[in-house]
Design a protein around this motif. Sequence first.
Motif, PDB file in Angstrom:
ATOM      1  N   ALA A  38       0.855  -1.504  -0.220  1.00 57.00           N
ATOM      2  CA  ALA A  38      -0.226  -0.439  -0.371  1.00 57.00           C
ATOM      3  C   ALA A  38       0.946   1.217   0.192  1.00 57.00           C
ATOM      4  O   ALA A  38       0.585   2.461  -0.496  1.00 57.00           O
ATOM      5  CB  ALA A  38      -1.270   0.324   0.934  1.00 57.00           C
ATOM      6  N   GLU A  39       1.659   1.466   0.556  1.00 54.41           N
ATOM      7  CA  GLU A  39       2.939   2.550   0.144  1.00 54.41           C
ATOM      8  C   GLU A  39       3.800   2.406  -0.555  1.00 54.41           C
ATOM      9  O   GLU A  39       4.361   3.346  -1.252  1.00 54.41           O
ATOM     10  CB  GLU A  39       4.276   2.128   1.647  1.00 54.41           C
ATOM     11  CG  GLU A  39       3.424   1.996   2.642  1.00 54.41           C
ATOM     12  CD  GLU A  39       4.194   1.806   4.228  1.00 54.41           C
ATOM     13  OE1 GLU A  39       3.914   2.157   5.202  1.00 54.41           O
ATOM     14  OE2 GLU A  39       5.216   1.053   3.803  1.00 54.41           O
ATOM     15  N   ASP A  40       3.563   1.557  -1.517  1.00 53.15           N
ATOM     16  CA  ASP A  40       4.936   1.837  -2.347  1.00 53.15           C
ATOM     17  C   ASP A  40       4.360   2.247  -3.102  1.00 53.15           C
ATOM     18  O   ASP A  40       3.151   1.809  -3.830  1.00 53.15           O
ATOM     19  CB  ASP A  40       5.060  -0.108  -3.217  1.00 53.15           C
ATOM     20  CG  ASP A  40       6.158  -0.014  -4.414  1.00 53.15           C
ATOM     21  OD1 ASP A  40       6.017   0.508  -5.019  1.00 53.15           O
ATOM     22  OD2 ASP A  40       6.342  -1.318  -4.294  1.00 53.15           O
ATOM     23  N   GLU A  41       4.793   3.648  -4.054  1.00 49.52           N
ATOM     24  CA  GLU A  41       4.335   4.507  -5.265  1.00 49.52           C
ATOM     25  C   GLU A  41       4.089   3.528  -6.488  1.00 49.52           C
ATOM     26  O   GLU A  41       3.804   4.016  -6.790  1.00 49.52           O
ATOM     27  CB  GLU A  41       5.091   5.564  -5.455  1.00 49.52           C
ATOM     28  CG  GLU A  41       5.150   6.233  -3.815  1.00 49.52           C
ATOM     29  CD  GLU A  41       5.393   7.721  -3.715  1.00 49.52           C
ATOM     30  OE1 GLU A  41       6.626   8.048  -5.099  1.00 49.52           O
ATOM     31  OE2 GLU A  41       5.739   8.402  -3.235  1.00 49.52           O
ATOM     32  N   SER A  42       4.389   2.682  -6.639  1.00 55.79           N
ATOM     33  CA  SER A  42       4.793   2.051  -8.774  1.00 55.79           C
ATOM     34  C   SER A  42       3.778   1.302  -8.182  1.00 55.79           C
ATOM     35  O   SER A  42       3.163   0.428  -9.098  1.00 55.79           O
ATOM     36  CB  SER A  42       6.375   0.853  -8.745  1.00 55.79           C
ATOM     37  OG  SER A  42       6.140  -0.080  -7.345  1.00 55.79           O
ATOM     38  N   VAL A  43       2.707   0.330  -7.282  1.00 52.93           N
ATOM     39  CA  VAL A  43       1.340   0.235  -7.751  1.00 52.93           C
ATOM     40  C   VAL A  43       0.812   0.929  -7.718  1.00 52.93           C
ATOM     41  O   VAL A  43       0.377   2.246  -7.693  1.00 52.93           O
ATOM     42  CB  VAL A  43       0.912  -0.929  -6.015  1.00 52.93           C
ATOM     43  CG1 VAL A  43      -0.097  -0.870  -6.141  1.00 52.93           C
ATOM     44  CG2 VAL A  43       2.376  -1.539  -5.652  1.00 52.93           C
ATOM     45  N   PRO A  44      -0.466   0.912  -8.565  1.00 50.74           N
ATOM     46  CA  PRO A  44      -1.493   1.730  -9.212  1.00 50.74           C
ATOM     47  C   PRO A  44      -2.301   1.795  -7.741  1.00 50.74           C
ATOM     48  O   PRO A  44      -1.788   0.783  -6.336  1.00 50.74           O
ATOM     49  CB  PRO A  44      -1.857   0.419  -9.994  1.00 50.74           C
ATOM     50  CG  PRO A  44      -1.421  -0.633 -10.553  1.00 50.74           C
ATOM     51  CD  PRO A  44      -0.826  -0.930  -9.674  1.00 50.74           C
ATOM     52  N   LEU A  45      -2.868   2.918  -7.539  1.00 43.89           N
ATOM     53  CA  LEU A  45      -3.661   3.247  -7.169  1.00 43.89           C
ATOM     54  C   LEU A  45      -4.738   2.976  -6.307  1.00 43.89           C
ATOM     55  O   LEU A  45      -4.696   2.797  -5.114  1.00 43.89           O
ATOM     56  CB  LEU A  45      -3.792   5.345  -7.038  1.00 43.89           C
ATOM     57  CG  LEU A  45      -4.143   6.342  -6.469  1.00 43.89           C
ATOM     58  CD1 LEU A  45      -2.611   6.547  -5.406  1.00 43.89           C
ATOM     59  CD2 LEU A  45      -4.343   7.175  -6.543  1.00 43.89           C
ATOM     60  N   VAL A  51      -2.720   8.044  -0.171  1.00 43.97           N
ATOM     61  CA  VAL A  51      -3.269   7.349  -1.008  1.00 43.97           C
ATOM     62  C   VAL A  51      -4.435   8.504  -1.716  1.00 43.97           C
ATOM     63  O   VAL A  51      -5.418   8.740  -2.561  1.00 43.97           O
ATOM     64  CB  VAL A  51      -3.573   6.067  -1.100  1.00 43.97           C
ATOM     65  CG1 VAL A  51      -5.064   5.385  -1.427  1.00 43.97           C
ATOM     66  CG2 VAL A  51      -2.917   4.824  -0.827  1.00 43.97           C
ATOM     67  N   GLU A  52      -5.504   8.479  -0.847  1.00 42.04           N
ATOM     68  CA  GLU A  52      -6.440   9.500  -0.171  1.00 42.04           C
ATOM     69  C   GLU A  52      -5.882  11.018  -0.924  1.00 42.04           C
ATOM     70  O   GLU A  52      -6.260  12.039  -1.908  1.00 42.04           O
ATOM     71  CB  GLU A  52      -7.291   9.819   0.842  1.00 42.04           C
ATOM     72  CG  GLU A  52      -8.274  11.213   1.038  1.00 42.04           C
ATOM     73  CD  GLU A  52      -8.372  11.369   2.567  1.00 42.04           C
ATOM     74  OE1 GLU A  52      -7.534  11.948   3.278  1.00 42.04           O
ATOM     75  OE2 GLU A  52      -9.551  10.514   2.915  1.00 42.04           O
ATOM     76  N   ARG A  53      -5.189  12.002  -0.477  1.00 41.56           N
ATOM     77  CA  ARG A  53      -4.707  12.856  -1.260  1.00 41.56           C
ATOM     78  C   ARG A  53      -4.773  12.648  -2.823  1.00 41.56           C
ATOM     79  O   ARG A  53      -4.400  13.208  -3.620  1.00 41.56           O
ATOM     80  CB  ARG A  53      -3.042  13.461  -1.234  1.00 41.56           C
ATOM     81  CG  ARG A  53      -2.632  14.589  -1.833  1.00 41.56           C
ATOM     82  CD  ARG A  53      -1.623  15.181  -0.863  1.00 41.56           C
ATOM     83  NE  ARG A  53      -0.228  14.160  -1.010  1.00 41.56           N
ATOM     84  CZ  ARG A  53       0.494  13.439  -2.228  1.00 41.56           C
ATOM     85  NH1 ARG A  53       0.263  13.805  -3.329  1.00 41.56           N
ATOM     86  NH2 ARG A  53       1.440  12.658  -2.295  1.00 41.56           N
ATOM     87  N   ARG A  54      -3.963  11.428  -3.039  1.00 42.80           N
ATOM     88  CA  ARG A  54      -3.466  11.232  -4.433  1.00 42.80           C
ATOM     89  C   ARG A  54      -4.366  11.075  -5.974  1.00 42.80           C
ATOM     90  O   ARG A  54      -5.316  10.997  -6.833  1.00 42.80           O
ATOM     91  CB  ARG A  54      -2.693  10.323  -4.964  1.00 42.80           C
ATOM     92  CG  ARG A  54      -0.858  10.491  -4.671  1.00 42.80           C
ATOM     93  CD  ARG A  54      -0.074   9.038  -4.149  1.00 42.80           C
ATOM     94  NE  ARG A  54       1.046   9.546  -4.428  1.00 42.80           N
ATOM     95  CZ  ARG A  54       2.341   9.858  -4.590  1.00 42.80           C
ATOM     96  NH1 ARG A  54       2.149   9.965  -5.565  1.00 42.80           N
ATOM     97  NH2 ARG A  54       3.127  10.504  -3.875  1.00 42.80           N
ATOM     98  N   LEU A  55      -5.890  10.195  -4.822  1.00 48.66           N
ATOM     99  CA  LEU A  55      -7.191   9.768  -5.489  1.00 48.66           C
ATOM    100  C   LEU A  55      -8.130  11.018  -5.902  1.00 48.66           C
ATOM    101  O   LEU A  55      -8.706  11.817  -6.554  1.00 48.66           O
ATOM    102  CB  LEU A  55      -7.868   9.613  -4.362  1.00 48.66           C
ATOM    103  CG  LEU A  55      -7.421   7.893  -4.663  1.00 48.66           C
ATOM    104  CD1 LEU A  55      -8.140   6.751  -3.931  1.00 48.66           C
ATOM    105  CD2 LEU A  55      -7.703   6.798  -6.338  1.00 48.66           C
TER     106      LEU A  55
END
Length: 711
Positions: A29-36, A105-109
């Motif tokens: 969940a912390e990995d930025e390479s994983v889709p949001l 994740v919430e900020r990026r969403l």
Amino acid sequence: MTQAIWEQGYTQNRELSWLQFNARVLAEAEDESVPLLERLKFLSIFTSNLDEFFMIRVGSLDDMAAVDKNHIDNKSGMTAREQLRRIYTAVEPLYERRDAAFSDVERRLRGESLCRLHISELDAAGQKYIKHYFKNVMAPVLSPQIVDSHHPFPHLEGKVLHIAALLAHKKNERLGLLPVPASLPALVFLPGQPGQYVPVEDILLEYADHVFEMYDVLEKTVFCVTRNADINPDDETFGAEEGDFRKRMEKLLRQRRRMAVVRVELNRPISDHFKEYFRTRFEVTDAQIFLSRRAPLKMAYAFSLGEHLPEKQRAALSDPPFTPQQPGMLPAGQSLLKAALKKDILLSYPYETMEPFLQMIREAAGDPHVVSIRITIYRLARKAKLVEYLCAAAENGKDVTVLIELRARFDEQNNIDWSERLEEAGCKIIYGFEDYKVHSKICLITRQDRAGLRYITQVGTGNYNEKTAAQYTDVSLITSNEHIGMDAGAFFNNMALGNLEGKYERLLVAPNSFKDHILALMDEQIAKGGEGYILLKFNSLTDIDVIEKLRQASCAGVRVEMIVRGICCLLPGVKGHTENVSVTSIVGRFLEHSRIFVFGRGADEKMYISSADLMTRNTERRVEIACPIDSQEVRARLHDILYAMQHDTVKARVLQPDGTYCKKPAVPDPVCAQALLMQQAISEAHQQSANPAPPAPGWKKFLHHLFGGED
């Protein structure tokens, strides 16, 4: 004086090892390479994993601390109370990591127009809509209660969200409780604002002052309790006069809902004065009260949130779609039942589809030559074609026996319901044993034709669950080997007779013969010294005898490679004990679930697939099966899987001597095992559609082809 095992430095506590596993889930969940959207799902999985851990493992330790204060864990030397203290200490930073990951994740969403809004962020139109929604939809189904001398504290079900309010009236304080109704949706979406939503508990928290309008609300919070769910059907003695096993399980499920609280979760800081209500009412300490400042206390909504985005945008924020492929060993359109009579077939889920197995059962149900179908069932999907086909077989006059395990944790009611349906159709139902769960995955089809009796046996590492077959990695062998078929027949006869002491020629069956054979296979490699080799892929290692044997193997110079998804109580690389042991864990898109055991190399190699992990509960307290792999083609395919796992540099984490996990060093051409296996399945399916002949297996050939090399 002989040192205790835990004093020698090569073992660790199983609970702390499990928390390390869940931390690896959180790392996804912390990995930025994983889709949001996948990161959000990993947060949900981490949360549900932790819920179950508290319900079962912490609940069990809580019981142990109460009844046997001096019991010592044989791998860490800690009492139950000491383990609980270590668990509480280890869990608190995981909450902080989850909050940080959720915030990111919430900020990026939000940047993708998928916004979780606080009430204070709503514009006038949004405020008006939520007020209307509360008044007309929510308020009519609310059941608020105060707690005082005339209103006793109610029973609160585990993992149900509540609002707690500290109320004041005429200088008297009391507690107000407001459960979040199960009939309400988890999220309330704003009209005309695609992707903008407010969690239902946030609305109730905001309007708690209106619900308790005759009081002054001094403090309020969203909270939920986690209850001990470690019910044990063997804690009571049930005679025949108390009805059948199905009735007994229904009674125990009712009991589970009322067991002791082992954790309280809050969604905001509260005063110590308010917290005292929680400590007193639930009989918990401060160490058992956890604060989740940002992440919701329940996150099941994560799996459907993406549906509120346009399809193209949702696809960009998700893993690339993958459909399980036609099995590489079975040409499209060919009957698995007939193919298995000619050669052994391996199915590899979720890379290959489960459908041929289901169609094999359906075909057997209508095949006039099929005499009987016998199968063990541990977990099934809510909708199960397998049950339909088994019922059809019974209705067609086949002898259908289903050994269904009613104690599959959290699937008890589902299995009770299916057992009733199967019984109504005329299937013979067996419930297993008083003291042993039946966890084996085996199906036996018996045919009578001109050549005599023929057996088609299926043995797998995973459940006959059509939903998880697309999510978990498992392997399934279908063979017409006569000796394995005769063993399978003897196994079902022994299960029907309540006999755990049966003798088998080829199958390894726990609790009677599995563990001894596994240890003997390790001894064979120990005898070879530096020429010995052990390669094991499974989910958890806790059995102290297996741990000690692996230590002996390492000390003898045997190379021991293990791919262990979860708990591993053996620490590798410890001088004088486990220098020749390596342990890798892979957490990725699919849940690694297959169990594959390899002993030796080349012509001397012995290979098995199994339903069992190397945990004491599996080796000694469950009915499990390991099946030998004779076919060179099937072995090659299993080595494909193992080779991919061994060479993963993307998702693999390596266990260190101190119990921590590290990524493998970066390489110019990263390898993701699960991605490679998906590519291989797609490549083979394409080759198969172009050419009916099955392609030759083998990772080297596949990788050379993939990267443009030559064989």
